[in-house]
Design a protein around this motif. Structure first.
Motif, PDB file in Angstrom:
ATOM      1  N   GLN B  19       0.862  -1.177   0.000  1.00  0.00           N
ATOM      2  CA  GLN B  19       0.000   0.000   0.000  1.00  0.00           C
ATOM      3  C   GLN B  19       0.894   1.221   0.000  1.00  0.00           C
ATOM      4  O   GLN B  19       1.802   1.338   0.820  1.00  0.00           O
ATOM      5  CB  GLN B  19      -0.894  -0.007   1.244  1.00  0.00           C
ATOM      6  CG  GLN B  19      -1.977   1.056   1.170  1.00  0.00           C
ATOM      7  CD  GLN B  19      -2.932   0.999   2.347  1.00  0.00           C
ATOM      8  OE1 GLN B  19      -2.502   0.852   3.483  1.00  0.00           O
ATOM      9  NE2 GLN B  19      -4.216   1.129   2.078  1.00  0.00           N
ATOM     10  N   TYR B  21      -0.421   4.520  -0.180  1.00  0.00           N
ATOM     11  CA  TYR B  21      -1.063   5.746   0.290  1.00  0.00           C
ATOM     12  C   TYR B  21      -2.441   5.406   0.793  1.00  0.00           C
ATOM     13  O   TYR B  21      -3.125   4.537   0.230  1.00  0.00           O
ATOM     14  CB  TYR B  21      -1.172   6.698  -0.905  1.00  0.00           C
ATOM     15  CG  TYR B  21      -1.881   8.017  -0.656  1.00  0.00           C
ATOM     16  CD1 TYR B  21      -1.213   9.078  -0.050  1.00  0.00           C
ATOM     17  CD2 TYR B  21      -3.196   8.203  -1.076  1.00  0.00           C
ATOM     18  CE1 TYR B  21      -1.860  10.295   0.149  1.00  0.00           C
ATOM     19  CE2 TYR B  21      -3.839   9.427  -0.886  1.00  0.00           C
ATOM     20  CZ  TYR B  21      -3.165  10.465  -0.277  1.00  0.00           C
ATOM     21  OH  TYR B  21      -3.790  11.666  -0.088  1.00  0.00           O
ATOM     22  N   THR B  22      -2.868   6.051   1.873  1.00  0.00           N
ATOM     23  CA  THR B  22      -4.259   5.936   2.295  1.00  0.00           C
ATOM     24  C   THR B  22      -4.651   7.201   3.029  1.00  0.00           C
ATOM     25  O   THR B  22      -3.874   7.756   3.813  1.00  0.00           O
ATOM     26  CB  THR B  22      -4.517   4.677   3.163  1.00  0.00           C
ATOM     27  OG1 THR B  22      -5.890   4.672   3.550  1.00  0.00           O
ATOM     28  CG2 THR B  22      -3.659   4.661   4.413  1.00  0.00           C
ATOM     29  N   THR B  29     -12.758   7.334   1.120  1.00  0.00           N
ATOM     30  CA  THR B  29     -11.468   6.765   1.499  1.00  0.00           C
ATOM     31  C   THR B  29     -10.674   6.512   0.218  1.00  0.00           C
ATOM     32  O   THR B  29     -11.147   5.835  -0.694  1.00  0.00           O
ATOM     33  CB  THR B  29     -11.656   5.420   2.232  1.00  0.00           C
ATOM     34  OG1 THR B  29     -12.574   5.612   3.296  1.00  0.00           O
ATOM     35  CG2 THR B  29     -10.336   4.902   2.772  1.00  0.00           C
ATOM     36  N   GLU B  31      -7.269   4.994  -1.439  1.00  0.00           N
ATOM     37  CA  GLU B  31      -6.115   4.115  -1.206  1.00  0.00           C
ATOM     38  C   GLU B  31      -5.395   3.873  -2.527  1.00  0.00           C
ATOM     39  O   GLU B  31      -6.035   3.742  -3.573  1.00  0.00           O
ATOM     40  CB  GLU B  31      -6.565   2.762  -0.657  1.00  0.00           C
ATOM     41  CG  GLU B  31      -7.163   2.822   0.742  1.00  0.00           C
ATOM     42  CD  GLU B  31      -7.819   1.503   1.104  1.00  0.00           C
ATOM     43  OE1 GLU B  31      -7.253   0.758   1.921  1.00  0.00           O
ATOM     44  OE2 GLU B  31      -8.901   1.212   0.525  1.00  0.00           O
TER      45      GLU B  31
END
Lengths: 282, 282
Positions: B19, B21-22, B29, B31
């Motif tokens: 992952q 980026y979130t 949301t 991501e």
């Protein structure tokens, strides 16, 4: 509890709720699952082969496309096809007289009879003859016998590798009558790692038949959801020799195929057209 | 170590390696992941929106189809489209003068600028104007202003639900010039649970525009790999008014779109044709 089915190459990933069957036959590992999204699922050597919810797309596309083109099909050979789905579509045509299924794996056929009666029902048709032999060996030496050959085999690896060689396409050519058609599965062109096999297959067929075209369908449980078929022919062109009126007059019930979709199936994305042109230039 | 990304409805399942980026923005949301099969991946509220390896299909199909039909597009409105991909395809047309992107989520745009520069590059084009407003509110009261509107919004749930109402399609109709075209995403028709939304969307547009047709593309990271678009128009028919010569003379580089594929994209499977006919009869 959910389980997940992941193919080794990472291309197909599905949720499964339970495993119904597993066996190692002489030829392959056969597994059958239930999937919440796709219904009952057939897996061979770890690859998803078809599901109850989308087998109609594959089976309709390999049968109705050549049947709307060839004006008088009497005798058909299916290489592989032990689940009976391709034969089921063929039995809808009253003027077909003989359907030979050459499927080496008897255990596979029995599993399909038990778990996929909706495809295996075709074995009850008296025109259908099941021959437990290797496809390539069966073809050797046959000449001018079939109007239509449908190569319904799994990927070009393992025990079916012989069904993707130059010899195989040449044997199909000889086993076909003077106006015969071969339809074969051409794999998925989307992932880079499949490009080489895709090109190589088209190159072999392009040099074996006077007419060779590729067509497409959307099949959700195939890698990337996109699947290609090859149409190789001695005389008939898949689009200009398609006869919509004649096919529609047969009143065959379909869920995917129409004669309009037939034409559209040969209109390909640019990246696929480019792959095919590159293969033809070699 | 492999991780798996599963959408809540079980329709999309992909391997992800990490992952990147979130963030929780005011709207959704956001991501961003790396996927071994599809490259960099954008996920909004748990749904896969696009990947680096297949965004070209979506972006080309929503832009080049109407652009090969409408003879003189000068002013375009994109509803949503904060990643810049649709605008990028539009900037290839020298005679387009203004491109308005109405995207409420500024955080989303900034994330795309950082992680998807290949789509967000279009924001540097002086013809592109980014407007941070709600699409439906922006449209209200506008009249006869745009030649082409592209509704590039996510699913008809959550904050974008207003972009799938009868009011929305009516507002688009009014905001278009007398020969304007609206292109919108029409979802995937394969899974039973999506059928109702599919029918309802077509019914609304069918009653709002004189011409409304649906077309298809194969997009691997969409549910079932199969995605539909709507073409709603005041005057031009998507197939009979398509001008291949004019479009080809523009020399625009594509990987998916061709004018031949354009025609084929409107030739639909029987089960999709049936869904549309049922919606039109109501």
């Amino acid at each position: 509890m959910d389980m997940w089915l992941h193919t080794a190459n990472g291309q197909v990933n599905l949720r499964v709720s339970r495993q119904l069957y597993t066996v190692q036959s002489e030829y392959q590992t056969i597994e059958i699952f239930e999937s919440p999204e796709y219904g009952r699922l057939l897996v061979l050597d770890g690859d998803v082969i078809f599901s109850r919810s989308d087998e109609f797309i594959y089976n309709e596309m390999v049968v109705h496309v050549p049947m709307a083109v060839h004006p008088h099909v009497k005798k058909v050979l299916i290489i592989g096809g032990g689940d009976g789905g391709v034969a089921r579509e063929l039995t809808a045509y009253a003027d077909i007289e003989e359907i030979h299924i050459v499927e080496p794996d008897q255990v596979f056929v029995e599993a399909c009879k038990t778990y996929f009666p909706e495809t295996a029902q075709s074995f009850d048709d008296p025109r259908v003859q099941l021959i437990h032999r290797d496809g390539l060996r069966y073809l050797r030496g046959r000449q001018g016998e079939y109007d239509l050959i449908i190569s319904d085999s799994t990927d070009p690896f393992g025990h079916t590798a012989g069904l993707f060689t130059k010899e195989f396409y040449g044997s199909c050519y000889r086993a076909l009558r003077e106006d015969g058609i071969l339809v074969y599965q051409h794999g998925s062109p989307f992932f880079d790692e499949d490009e080489t096999a895709f090109r190589s297959m088209h190159r072999k067929v392009y040099h074996s038949f006077p007419i060779s075209r590729v067509y497409q369908a959307h099949i959700p449980t195939c890698p990337s959801g996109y699947w290609m078929f090859g149409f190789a022919s001695k005389q008939y062109h898949p689009v200009t020799d398609c006869n919509p009126q004649r096919w529609q007059a047969r009143n065959i019930k379909t869920w995917y195929y129409t004669t309009n979709l037939h034409r559209g199936a040969f209109m390909l994305p640019k990246y696929v057209e480019d792959l095919l042109k590159e293969a033809e230039a070699k």
